[in-house]
Motif scaffolding. Structure first.
Motif, PDB file in Angstrom:
ATOM      1  N   THR A   1     -14.902  -5.362  13.635  1.00  0.00           N
ATOM      2  CA  THR A   1     -14.234  -5.203  12.340  1.00  0.00           C
ATOM      3  C   THR A   1     -14.153  -3.728  11.942  1.00  0.00           C
ATOM      4  O   THR A   1     -13.287  -3.354  11.158  1.00  0.00           O
ATOM      5  N   ILE A   2     -15.067  -2.903  12.499  1.00  0.00           N
ATOM      6  CA  ILE A   2     -15.020  -1.465  12.197  1.00  0.00           C
ATOM      7  C   ILE A   2     -13.680  -0.883  12.689  1.00  0.00           C
ATOM      8  O   ILE A   2     -13.036  -0.100  11.990  1.00  0.00           O
TER       9      ILE A   2
ATOM     10  N   LEU B   1     -10.956  -2.624  13.142  1.00  0.00           N
ATOM     11  CA  LEU B   1      -9.909  -3.214  12.296  1.00  0.00           C
ATOM     12  C   LEU B   1      -9.735  -2.403  11.013  1.00  0.00           C
ATOM     13  O   LEU B   1      -8.608  -2.084  10.603  1.00  0.00           O
ATOM     14  N   VAL B   2     -10.884  -2.036  10.387  1.00  0.00           N
ATOM     15  CA  VAL B   2     -10.826  -1.257   9.148  1.00  0.00           C
ATOM     16  C   VAL B   2     -10.271   0.140   9.438  1.00  0.00           C
ATOM     17  O   VAL B   2      -9.432   0.655   8.681  1.00  0.00           O
TER      18      VAL B   2
ATOM     19  N   TYR C   1      -2.823   7.561  12.045  1.00  0.00           N
ATOM     20  CA  TYR C   1      -2.456   6.392  12.839  1.00  0.00           C
ATOM     21  C   TYR C   1      -2.366   6.757  14.315  1.00  0.00           C
ATOM     22  O   TYR C   1      -2.740   5.967  15.175  1.00  0.00           O
TER      23      TYR C   1
ATOM     24  N   PHE D   1      -8.191   0.923  11.749  1.00  0.00           N
ATOM     25  CA  PHE D   1      -6.757   0.733  11.976  1.00  0.00           C
ATOM     26  C   PHE D   1      -6.005   0.649  10.634  1.00  0.00           C
ATOM     27  O   PHE D   1      -5.010   1.340  10.430  1.00  0.00           O
ATOM     28  N   LEU D   2      -6.498  -0.183   9.714  1.00  0.00           N
ATOM     29  CA  LEU D   2      -5.807  -0.372   8.432  1.00  0.00           C
ATOM     30  C   LEU D   2      -5.848   0.890   7.579  1.00  0.00           C
ATOM     31  O   LEU D   2      -4.844   1.272   6.962  1.00  0.00           O
ATOM     32  N   VAL D   3      -7.020   1.561   7.548  1.00  0.00           N
ATOM     33  CA  VAL D   3      -7.151   2.780   6.745  1.00  0.00           C
ATOM     34  C   VAL D   3      -6.245   3.877   7.318  1.00  0.00           C
ATOM     35  O   VAL D   3      -5.562   4.588   6.574  1.00  0.00           O
ATOM     36  N   ALA D   4      -6.204   3.985   8.665  1.00  0.00           N
ATOM     37  CA  ALA D   4      -5.345   4.985   9.297  1.00  0.00           C
ATOM     38  C   ALA D   4      -3.880   4.695   9.013  1.00  0.00           C
ATOM     39  O   ALA D   4      -3.092   5.603   8.730  1.00  0.00           O
ATOM     40  N   LEU D   5      -3.522   3.421   9.052  1.00  0.00           N
ATOM     41  CA  LEU D   5      -2.136   3.032   8.780  1.00  0.00           C
ATOM     42  C   LEU D   5      -1.732   3.425   7.359  1.00  0.00           C
ATOM     43  O   LEU D   5      -0.603   3.871   7.113  1.00  0.00           O
ATOM     44  N   ALA D   6      -2.693   3.276   6.420  1.00  0.00           N
ATOM     45  CA  ALA D   6      -2.401   3.628   5.027  1.00  0.00           C
ATOM     46  C   ALA D   6      -2.473   5.122   4.795  1.00  0.00           C
ATOM     47  O   ALA D   6      -1.878   5.634   3.850  1.00  0.00           O
ATOM     48  N   SER D   7      -3.203   5.858   5.673  1.00  0.00           N
ATOM     49  CA  SER D   7      -3.397   7.294   5.444  1.00  0.00           C
ATOM     50  C   SER D   7      -2.227   8.152   5.907  1.00  0.00           C
ATOM     51  O   SER D   7      -2.015   9.231   5.395  1.00  0.00           O
ATOM     52  N   GLY D   8      -1.513   7.684   6.920  1.00  0.00           N
ATOM     53  CA  GLY D   8      -0.357   8.465   7.363  1.00  0.00           C
ATOM     54  C   GLY D   8      -0.227   8.500   8.868  1.00  0.00           C
ATOM     55  O   GLY D   8      -1.072   7.978   9.608  1.00  0.00           O
TER      56      GLY D   8
END
Lengths: 135, 140
Positions: free
Chosen positions: B52-53, B55-56, B69, B58-65
């Motif tokens: 899950t680390i 996964l998190v 990513y 991945f999602l945080v990077a996707l939201a960061s830019g």
């Protein structure tokens, strides 16, 4: 088992305690039941998530970004995050309770898992909210 | 009771009724395949918790830019990343299948040994099939 005096004691629990159904820990079967409910919810969510990831393999940033920001996908992602981390916290805690007999280590690990799952869930939630709202 | 050793398995419910309790496996005496599968459910659960680390991330990077990513994207395409992803899918499908059997067991069904032996083949086959299918669709 009847004793010679005809007095029959079959349980030390009071009738009220049995009717409450909360057991010795006073929380009843709440945790057990939530473990089942979360696993049931994770069946469709997992299938959807893996299917989506497989389809997004190799897709450029903009496509993945747009996918996660759609209201329906963001909703499902938020549900997946909330339920996964609750399921995970309960599962790891059960394992700690079963195998670690020292109170200090068990308590430390349990609290660390609770903190980690909460923080990871919050970070993922904020990321999805940003994708859905701020773009 | 079919065996004198069953007497060790007697217990009482909270109502005071006598019942036969299940006996824990004696790991130092014997270890059979179903016990390995059972502990495998817990091990894959722990592995998925570690996963899950990613996964998190991945999602945080996707939201960061895009640059954040790019780093998670790069990591997942290294040999270590591929190995982790493959392990993650295999662990996920195993945990998924055994979890469904646990839900069936919770309804009181399929508890007898012949059913357990039949379902373990289904679980191992489904795990292998779903893992292969996931990677075939992802890579083709």
């Amino acid at each position: 088992m009847p004793d010679p005096k005809g007095l029959k004691i079959e349980t030390m629990r009071s009738t009220l305690s049995r009717a409450r159904g909360l057991g010795a820990a006073n929380t009843g079967v709440q945790e057990w039941w939530m473990q089942r409910l979360t696993s049931l919810a994770l069946i469709p969510l997992t299938l959807w998530f893996v299917f989506s990831l497989v389809q997004l393999t190799g897709a450029p940033y903009a496509v993945v970004h747009a996918w996660a920001g759609t209201p329906i996908h963001a909703t499902l992602l938020l549900a997946l995050i909330a339920i996964t981390f609750q399921h995970m916290r309960m599962g790891v805690q059960t394992i700690a309770e079963d195998y670690i007999h020292g109170t200090t280590v068990r308590l430390t690990l349990t609290l660390a898992v609770k903190a980690a799952s909460l923080l990871l869930a919050l970070a993922a939630t904020i990321a999805v909210l940003k994708l859905a709202i701020a773009g | 009771m079919r065996d004198v050793r069953d007497v060790q398995m007697l217990g009482r419910t909270s109502d005071g009724r006598l019942v036969q309790r299940p006996l824990s496996g004696h790991l130092s005496v014997y270890l059979d395949f179903d016990m390995v599968m059972s502990v495998g459910h817990r091990i894959t659960g722990c592995a998925l918790a570690v996963g899950t680390i990613v996964l998190v991330w991945f999602l945080v990077a996707l939201a960061s830019g895009e640059s954040a990513y790019a780093s998670v994207s790069w990591f997942l395409r290294t040999p270590v990343g591929y190995f982790a992803l493959f392990g993650w899918t295999a662990a996920l499908w195993y945990h998924f299948c055994v979890g469904i059997r646990h839900l069936i067991w919770d309804t009181g069904r399929m508890y007898d040994l012949p059913s357990v032996h039949r379902s373990r083949g289904v679980i191992l086959g489904a795990t292998a099939g779903l893992t292969l299918l996931t990677w075939l669709i992802a890579l083709l």
